[in-house]
Write a protein that holds these residues in place. Structure first.
Motif, PDB file in Angstrom:
ATOM      1  N   ASN A 106       0.852  -1.194   0.000  1.00  0.00           N
ATOM      2  CA  ASN A 106       0.000   0.000   0.000  1.00  0.00           C
ATOM      3  C   ASN A 106       0.884   1.240   0.000  1.00  0.00           C
ATOM      4  OD1 ASN A 106      -2.467  -1.489   0.246  1.00  0.00           O
ATOM      5  ND2 ASN A 106      -1.974  -1.825   2.396  1.00  0.00           N
ATOM      6  N   ILE A 107       0.715   2.092  -1.008  1.00  0.00           N
ATOM      7  CA  ILE A 107       1.607   3.231  -1.206  1.00  0.00           C
ATOM      8  C   ILE A 107       0.801   4.519  -1.279  1.00  0.00           C
ATOM      9  CG2 ILE A 107       3.399   4.237  -2.666  1.00  0.00           C
ATOM     10  CD1 ILE A 107       3.951   1.478  -3.772  1.00  0.00           C
ATOM     11  N   GLY A 108       1.229   5.514  -0.529  1.00  0.00           N
ATOM     12  CA  GLY A 108       0.671   6.853  -0.651  1.00  0.00           C
ATOM     13  C   GLY A 108       1.557   7.689  -1.553  1.00  0.00           C
ATOM     14  N   VAL A 109       0.950   8.493  -2.416  1.00  0.00           N
ATOM     15  CA  VAL A 109       1.722   9.321  -3.344  1.00  0.00           C
ATOM     16  C   VAL A 109       1.210  10.751  -3.299  1.00  0.00           C
ATOM     17  CG1 VAL A 109       2.215   7.380  -4.893  1.00  0.00           C
ATOM     18  CG2 VAL A 109       0.221   8.820  -5.333  1.00  0.00           C
ATOM     19  N   TYR A 110       2.117  11.684  -3.586  1.00  0.00           N
ATOM     20  CA  TYR A 110       1.751  13.090  -3.738  1.00  0.00           C
ATOM     21  C   TYR A 110       1.471  13.375  -5.205  1.00  0.00           C
ATOM     22  CZ  TYR A 110       3.992  13.420   0.853  1.00  0.00           C
ATOM     23  OH  TYR A 110       4.363  13.217   2.147  1.00  0.00           O
ATOM     24  N   ALA A 111       0.394  14.077  -5.482  1.00  0.00           N
ATOM     25  CA  ALA A 111      -0.016  14.319  -6.869  1.00  0.00           C
ATOM     26  C   ALA A 111       1.036  15.089  -7.656  1.00  0.00           C
ATOM     27  CB  ALA A 111      -1.334  15.092  -6.887  1.00  0.00           C
ATOM     28  N   ALA A 112       1.801  15.945  -6.988  1.00  0.00           N
ATOM     29  CA  ALA A 112       2.689  16.848  -7.709  1.00  0.00           C
ATOM     30  C   ALA A 112       4.001  16.220  -8.134  1.00  0.00           C
ATOM     31  CB  ALA A 112       2.983  18.081  -6.840  1.00  0.00           C
ATOM     32  N   SER A 113       4.357  15.059  -7.614  1.00  0.00           N
ATOM     33  CA  SER A 113       5.744  14.633  -7.822  1.00  0.00           C
ATOM     34  C   SER A 113       5.920  13.149  -8.126  1.00  0.00           C
ATOM     35  CB  SER A 113       6.562  14.977  -6.572  1.00  0.00           C
ATOM     36  OG  SER A 113       5.964  14.429  -5.424  1.00  0.00           O
ATOM     37  N   THR A 131       2.631 -11.172  -9.615  1.00  0.00           N
ATOM     38  CA  THR A 131       1.563 -11.431  -8.641  1.00  0.00           C
ATOM     39  C   THR A 131       1.655 -10.549  -7.404  1.00  0.00           C
ATOM     40  OG1 THR A 131       2.852 -13.226  -7.631  1.00  0.00           O
ATOM     41  CG2 THR A 131       1.315 -13.820  -9.395  1.00  0.00           C
ATOM     42  N   THR A 132       2.641  -9.643  -7.363  1.00  0.00           N
ATOM     43  CA  THR A 132       2.678  -8.659  -6.285  1.00  0.00           C
ATOM     44  C   THR A 132       1.816  -7.479  -6.688  1.00  0.00           C
ATOM     45  OG1 THR A 132       4.905  -9.280  -5.578  1.00  0.00           O
ATOM     46  CG2 THR A 132       4.126  -7.102  -4.933  1.00  0.00           C
ATOM     47  N   ASN A 133       0.825  -7.169  -5.877  1.00  0.00           N
ATOM     48  CA  ASN A 133      -0.147  -6.141  -6.228  1.00  0.00           C
ATOM     49  C   ASN A 133       0.091  -4.856  -5.436  1.00  0.00           C
ATOM     50  OD1 ASN A 133      -1.580  -7.832  -8.083  1.00  0.00           O
ATOM     51  ND2 ASN A 133      -2.369  -8.935  -6.293  1.00  0.00           N
ATOM     52  N   VAL A 134      -0.415  -3.757  -5.974  1.00  0.00           N
ATOM     53  CA  VAL A 134      -0.143  -2.437  -5.410  1.00  0.00           C
ATOM     54  C   VAL A 134      -1.448  -1.656  -5.283  1.00  0.00           C
ATOM     55  CG1 VAL A 134       1.178  -0.298  -5.649  1.00  0.00           C
ATOM     56  CG2 VAL A 134       2.103  -2.436  -6.569  1.00  0.00           C
ATOM     57  N   LEU A 135      -1.644  -1.042  -4.136  1.00  0.00           N
ATOM     58  CA  LEU A 135      -2.750  -0.102  -3.942  1.00  0.00           C
ATOM     59  C   LEU A 135      -2.145   1.294  -3.798  1.00  0.00           C
ATOM     60  CD1 LEU A 135      -5.709   0.713  -3.373  1.00  0.00           C
ATOM     61  CD2 LEU A 135      -5.268   0.227  -0.951  1.00  0.00           C
ATOM     62  N   ILE A 136      -2.531   2.209  -4.693  1.00  0.00           N
ATOM     63  CA  ILE A 136      -2.016   3.572  -4.678  1.00  0.00           C
ATOM     64  C   ILE A 136      -3.079   4.502  -4.102  1.00  0.00           C
ATOM     65  CG2 ILE A 136      -1.115   5.481  -6.052  1.00  0.00           C
ATOM     66  CD1 ILE A 136       0.729   3.111  -6.086  1.00  0.00           C
ATOM     67  N   THR A 137      -2.713   5.290  -3.090  1.00  0.00           N
ATOM     68  CA  THR A 137      -3.600   6.288  -2.507  1.00  0.00           C
ATOM     69  C   THR A 137      -2.967   7.659  -2.691  1.00  0.00           C
ATOM     70  OG1 THR A 137      -4.382   4.723  -0.824  1.00  0.00           O
ATOM     71  CG2 THR A 137      -4.753   7.070  -0.401  1.00  0.00           C
ATOM     72  N   LEU A 153      -0.581   2.574   5.513  1.00  0.00           N
ATOM     73  CA  LEU A 153       0.249   2.621   4.318  1.00  0.00           C
ATOM     74  C   LEU A 153       1.608   2.007   4.637  1.00  0.00           C
ATOM     75  CD1 LEU A 153      -0.437   6.283   3.081  1.00  0.00           C
ATOM     76  CD2 LEU A 153      -1.350   4.174   2.079  1.00  0.00           C
ATOM     77  N   ASP A 154       2.204   1.353   3.643  1.00  0.00           N
ATOM     78  CA  ASP A 154       3.548   0.795   3.810  1.00  0.00           C
ATOM     79  C   ASP A 154       4.619   1.811   3.444  1.00  0.00           C
ATOM     80  OD1 ASP A 154       2.676  -1.940   4.451  1.00  0.00           O
ATOM     81  OD2 ASP A 154       1.962  -1.967   2.387  1.00  0.00           O
ATOM     82  N   LEU A 155       4.342   2.626   2.426  1.00  0.00           N
ATOM     83  CA  LEU A 155       5.309   3.597   1.926  1.00  0.00           C
ATOM     84  C   LEU A 155       4.572   4.868   1.519  1.00  0.00           C
ATOM     85  CD1 LEU A 155       7.280   1.261  -0.533  1.00  0.00           C
ATOM     86  CD2 LEU A 155       8.014   1.901   1.781  1.00  0.00           C
ATOM     87  N   LEU A 284       9.291   7.311   2.011  1.00  0.00           N
ATOM     88  CA  LEU A 284       9.216   7.296   3.478  1.00  0.00           C
ATOM     89  C   LEU A 284       8.605   5.989   3.946  1.00  0.00           C
ATOM     90  CD1 LEU A 284       7.623  10.828   3.863  1.00  0.00           C
ATOM     91  CD2 LEU A 284       9.897  10.260   4.677  1.00  0.00           C
ATOM     92  N   TRP A 285       9.066   5.517   5.101  1.00  0.00           N
ATOM     93  CA  TRP A 285       8.440   4.350   5.720  1.00  0.00           C
ATOM     94  C   TRP A 285       8.543   4.478   7.242  1.00  0.00           C
ATOM     95  CZ3 TRP A 285      13.070   4.274   3.153  1.00  0.00           C
ATOM     96  CH2 TRP A 285      14.205   3.883   3.886  1.00  0.00           C
ATOM     97  N   ASN A 286       7.751   3.655   7.933  1.00  0.00           N
ATOM     98  CA  ASN A 286       7.699   3.667   9.392  1.00  0.00           C
ATOM     99  C   ASN A 286       8.820   2.787   9.934  1.00  0.00           C
ATOM    100  OD1 ASN A 286       7.044   3.316  12.132  1.00  0.00           O
ATOM    101  ND2 ASN A 286       4.852   3.518  11.723  1.00  0.00           N
TER     102      ASN A 286
END
Length: 314
Positions: A106-113, A131-137, A153-155, A284-286
């Protein structure tokens, strides 16, 4: 010496009680929780009473407006949310292993970059592990970083914010972000061999919003070179909207280097210098969570995509 609190938390606390805490915090009302969970109101009330008795702590204050968590309740609810997310992710990873899937990130992204780096990294990921899937927020710093901290979110990928040492987050720089001025192909300024800043004066602009990291260096450069920013402009952080608007007008915009030279954008870069961004694009990650195999693979793909972008190989 172990206390009753130690014993209850370590030996007797159950997932259903964690879900109860989160539901009570979300809804603030015993009756609503009972209806949502399809159990009786006395059963919900009894479950909360047993939890408070076992911990020997008051977790909620009863008010005319409903239940309000105490300081003890707020603390336990915060950890309950994290533990429930971790349990769900463990379930998903176990299912992925048993089904032969490569898992999910699960990945969060900024619209501008992220219009250039992220698609390339995902293409690499799918080449290496279909078979590795991605959810983009998509979101902003204020919406994505709390989700990263809460393990939703993972990243998070995009222009790196300034972090405090106590944030609990780790970062990795992937791309320096030199700013470029861009216009549509065929723009009156696009084929001129020499250009002065005064040549830009009569054209409309696409500017980054005031809150964005790009706004200050872009505005400073334009003002320093005598351009009036108050005449004709729009503000947006969307690269997609900026490109579409440029293709339909004679407007000028500032973009980060990778987006400006993206072959799919069909834009012309003007030969005028803008400063580099003080913070580059990265991930970034936790630091308090061990990354899953899918997350590790995504990190490798982001790193490789950034390396190729820096070398202009893609």
């Amino acid at each position: 010496m172990a206390t009753p609190l130690d014993w209850y938390l370590l030996r007797n606390l159950k997932a259903r009680q964690l879900r109860l805490l989160v539901s009570l915090d979300d809804m603030g009302n015993l009756k609503k929780v009972a209806e949502a969970t399809h159990v009786t109101l006395p059963a919900v009330s009894k479950a909360l009473a047993e939890l408070e008795k076992g911990l020997d702590l008051e977790l909620f204050t009863r008010t005319p407006q409903g239940l309000r968590p105490t300081a003890y309740g707020q603390c336990l609810i915060r950890y309950a949310r994290t533990m429930l997310i971790e349990l769900q992710q463990a379930r998903d990873e176990l299912k992925a292993l048993s089904s032969g899937s490569g898992g999910k990130v699960n990945i969060g992204v900024y619209a501008a970059s992220t219009s250039v780096l992220m698609p390339r990294a995902i293409c690499l990921l799918k080449q290496r592990s279909p078979t590795t899937n991605v959810l983009i927020t998509e979101g902003t710093t204020s919406t994505l970083l709390p989700q990263l901290w809460e393990a939703k979110l993972d990243l998070v990928v995009g222009r790196l914010p300034i972090l405090s040492p106590s944030s609990g987050l780790e970062e990795k720089w992937l791309l320096e972000e030199q700013l470029k001025l861009v216009v549509r192909q065929g723009h009156p300024l696009s084929h001129r061999p020499q250009l002065e800043w005064t040549d830009l004066q009569d054209y409309p602009w696409v500017l980054p919003p005031m809150a964005s990291q790009m706004r200050e260096p872009v505005e400073r450069a334009l003002i320093r070179n005598g351009l009036d920013l108050e005449k004709n402009y729009i503000e947006t952080s969307s690269v997609q909207l900026t490109r579409s608007y440029l293709h339909q007008t004679d407007a000028i915009a500032a973009m980060a280097n990778a987006a400006a030279f993206d072959p799919s954008s069909s834009l012309s870069v003007l030969p005028l210098d803008l400063p580099a961004m003080p913070r580059g694009a990265g991930v970034l990650w936790n630091r308090n969570r061990a990354p899953s195999p899918a997350t590790k693979l995504m990190l490798d793909c982001l790193d490789d995509a950034a390396t190729k972008l820096r070398a202009r190989e893609i």
